[in-house]
Design a protein around this motif. Structure first.
Motif, PDB file in Angstrom:
ATOM      1  N   PHE A  29       0.822  -1.216   0.000  1.00  0.00           N
ATOM      2  CA  PHE A  29       0.000   0.000   0.000  1.00  0.00           C
ATOM      3  C   PHE A  29       0.849   1.255   0.000  1.00  0.00           C
ATOM      4  CE2 PHE A  29      -3.702   2.544   0.730  1.00  0.00           C
ATOM      5  CZ  PHE A  29      -3.258   3.594   1.513  1.00  0.00           C
ATOM      6  N   SER A  30       1.871   1.287   0.852  1.00  0.00           N
ATOM      7  CA  SER A  30       2.632   2.526   1.037  1.00  0.00           C
ATOM      8  C   SER A  30       3.406   2.936  -0.205  1.00  0.00           C
ATOM      9  CB  SER A  30       3.592   2.370   2.217  1.00  0.00           C
ATOM     10  OG  SER A  30       4.543   1.356   1.948  1.00  0.00           O
ATOM     11  N   ILE A  31       3.612   2.015  -1.146  1.00  0.00           N
ATOM     12  CA  ILE A  31       4.366   2.361  -2.350  1.00  0.00           C
ATOM     13  C   ILE A  31       3.476   2.491  -3.568  1.00  0.00           C
ATOM     14  CG2 ILE A  31       6.468   1.279  -1.482  1.00  0.00           C
ATOM     15  CD1 ILE A  31       5.910  -1.058  -3.395  1.00  0.00           C
ATOM     16  N   ALA A  32       2.181   2.405  -3.370  1.00  0.00           N
ATOM     17  CA  ALA A  32       1.255   2.416  -4.498  1.00  0.00           C
ATOM     18  C   ALA A  32       0.513   3.738  -4.623  1.00  0.00           C
ATOM     19  CB  ALA A  32       0.246   1.287  -4.351  1.00  0.00           C
ATOM     20  N   ALA A  33       0.295   4.145  -5.860  1.00  0.00           N
ATOM     21  CA  ALA A  33      -0.588   5.279  -6.123  1.00  0.00           C
ATOM     22  C   ALA A  33      -2.026   4.787  -6.049  1.00  0.00           C
ATOM     23  CB  ALA A  33      -0.304   5.861  -7.499  1.00  0.00           C
ATOM     24  N   ILE A  34      -2.884   5.614  -5.502  1.00  0.00           N
ATOM     25  CA  ILE A  34      -4.299   5.285  -5.351  1.00  0.00           C
ATOM     26  C   ILE A  34      -5.124   6.369  -6.032  1.00  0.00           C
ATOM     27  CG2 ILE A  34      -6.169   4.724  -3.760  1.00  0.00           C
ATOM     28  CD1 ILE A  34      -3.883   2.851  -3.376  1.00  0.00           C
ATOM     29  N   SER A  35      -6.182   5.944  -6.699  1.00  0.00           N
ATOM     30  CA  SER A  35      -7.058   6.887  -7.384  1.00  0.00           C
ATOM     31  C   SER A  35      -8.502   6.651  -6.981  1.00  0.00           C
ATOM     32  CB  SER A  35      -6.945   6.732  -8.903  1.00  0.00           C
ATOM     33  OG  SER A  35      -5.637   7.011  -9.352  1.00  0.00           O
ATOM     34  N   TRP A  36      -9.283   7.705  -7.120  1.00  0.00           N
ATOM     35  CA  TRP A  36     -10.739   7.617  -6.999  1.00  0.00           C
ATOM     36  C   TRP A  36     -11.346   7.899  -8.367  1.00  0.00           C
ATOM     37  CZ3 TRP A  36     -13.413   5.879  -2.891  1.00  0.00           C
ATOM     38  CH2 TRP A  36     -12.778   5.863  -1.649  1.00  0.00           C
ATOM     39  N   SER A  53       2.527   7.647  -3.954  1.00  0.00           N
ATOM     40  CA  SER A  53       3.105   7.134  -2.716  1.00  0.00           C
ATOM     41  C   SER A  53       3.770   8.253  -1.926  1.00  0.00           C
ATOM     42  CB  SER A  53       4.109   6.038  -3.019  1.00  0.00           C
ATOM     43  OG  SER A  53       5.144   6.528  -3.861  1.00  0.00           O
ATOM     44  N   GLY A  54       4.226   9.268  -2.622  1.00  0.00           N
ATOM     45  CA  GLY A  54       4.881  10.393  -1.969  1.00  0.00           C
ATOM     46  C   GLY A  54       3.941  11.505  -1.563  1.00  0.00           C
ATOM     47  N   GLY A  55       2.647  11.308  -1.810  1.00  0.00           N
ATOM     48  CA  GLY A  55       1.658  12.287  -1.372  1.00  0.00           C
ATOM     49  C   GLY A  55       1.324  13.379  -2.375  1.00  0.00           C
ATOM     50  N   ILE A  56       1.817  13.237  -3.598  1.00  0.00           N
ATOM     51  CA  ILE A  56       1.468  14.218  -4.632  1.00  0.00           C
ATOM     52  C   ILE A  56       0.045  13.941  -5.105  1.00  0.00           C
ATOM     53  CG2 ILE A  56       2.011  15.071  -6.934  1.00  0.00           C
ATOM     54  CD1 ILE A  56       4.928  14.323  -6.355  1.00  0.00           C
ATOM     55  N   THR A  57      -0.758  14.986  -5.174  1.00  0.00           N
ATOM     56  CA  THR A  57      -2.171  14.828  -5.517  1.00  0.00           C
ATOM     57  C   THR A  57      -2.510  15.504  -6.836  1.00  0.00           C
ATOM     58  OG1 THR A  57      -2.754  16.803  -4.248  1.00  0.00           O
ATOM     59  CG2 THR A  57      -2.835  14.693  -3.096  1.00  0.00           C
ATOM     60  N   ASN A  58      -3.521  14.958  -7.485  1.00  0.00           N
ATOM     61  CA  ASN A  58      -4.066  15.555  -8.702  1.00  0.00           C
ATOM     62  C   ASN A  58      -5.570  15.391  -8.676  1.00  0.00           C
ATOM     63  OD1 ASN A  58      -1.874  16.457 -10.725  1.00  0.00           O
ATOM     64  ND2 ASN A  58      -1.120  14.490  -9.986  1.00  0.00           N
ATOM     65  N   TYR A  59      -6.269  16.363  -9.291  1.00  0.00           N
ATOM     66  CA  TYR A  59      -7.725  16.385  -9.241  1.00  0.00           C
ATOM     67  C   TYR A  59      -8.334  16.706 -10.594  1.00  0.00           C
ATOM     68  CZ  TYR A  59      -6.941  16.782  -4.213  1.00  0.00           C
ATOM     69  OH  TYR A  59      -6.541  16.563  -2.918  1.00  0.00           O
ATOM     70  N   LEU A  60      -9.513  16.154 -10.818  1.00  0.00           N
ATOM     71  CA  LEU A  60     -10.354  16.557 -11.926  1.00  0.00           C
ATOM     72  C   LEU A  60     -10.685  18.036 -11.730  1.00  0.00           C
ATOM     73  CD1 LEU A  60     -12.166  15.473 -14.323  1.00  0.00           C
ATOM     74  CD2 LEU A  60     -13.960  15.180 -12.596  1.00  0.00           C
ATOM     75  N   ASP A  61     -10.669  18.792 -12.796  1.00  0.00           N
ATOM     76  CA  ASP A  61     -10.871  20.235 -12.660  1.00  0.00           C
ATOM     77  C   ASP A  61     -12.163  20.580 -11.920  1.00  0.00           C
ATOM     78  OD1 ASP A  61      -9.389  21.393 -15.813  1.00  0.00           O
ATOM     79  OD2 ASP A  61      -8.512  20.885 -13.871  1.00  0.00           O
ATOM     80  N   SER A  62     -13.210  19.842 -12.169  1.00  0.00           N
ATOM     81  CA  SER A  62     -14.511  20.181 -11.595  1.00  0.00           C
ATOM     82  C   SER A  62     -14.594  19.943 -10.088  1.00  0.00           C
ATOM     83  CB  SER A  62     -15.627  19.413 -12.294  1.00  0.00           C
ATOM     84  OG  SER A  62     -15.468  18.015 -12.127  1.00  0.00           O
TER      85      SER A  62
END
Length: 112
Positions: A29-36, A53-62
């Motif tokens: 888990f700690s080395i994996a990227a997770i998405s919704w 895994s490093g805590g970088i986040t990205n979001y859908l614009d809306s």
């Protein structure tokens, strides 16, 4: 195979908040990227947010500025905090670990 178990969701009025959780089994888990992702009725599943895994986040614009994805590696859990919800946020929300399967899905319904 990693298993992802979701919780949270439900029915809320527009402007309200909900928090989704996605708990994973396994030691990767700690080395994996997770998405919704989410899927509205009659529409294709769409990506909503991701966290590396490093805590970088990205979001859908809306959803930028309204949703926050976070992770607690000690609990093998990823969260999606959803604020200022809109009726168009209604759908079944799924979590996914990179290279692994999907969570079981959880319904989010936002009434106007």
């Amino acid at each position: 195979q990693v298993q992802l178990v979701q919780s949270g969701g439900g029915l809320v009025q527009a402007g309200g908040s909900l928090r989704l959780s996605c708990a994973a089994s396994g030691s990767i888990f700690s080395i994996a990227a997770i998405s919704w992702f989410r899927q509205a009725p009659g529409k294709q599943r769409e990506w909503v947010a991701s966290i590396t895994s490093g805590g970088i986040t990205n979001y859908l614009d809306s959803v930028k500025g309204r949703f926050t994805i976070s992770r607690d590696n000690a609990k093998n859990t990823v969260y999606l905090q959803m604020n200022s919800l809109k009726p168009e946020d209604t759908g079944v929300y799924y979590c996914k670990m990179a290279g692994q399967g999907w969570g079981q899905g959880t319904q989010v319904t936002v009434s106007s």
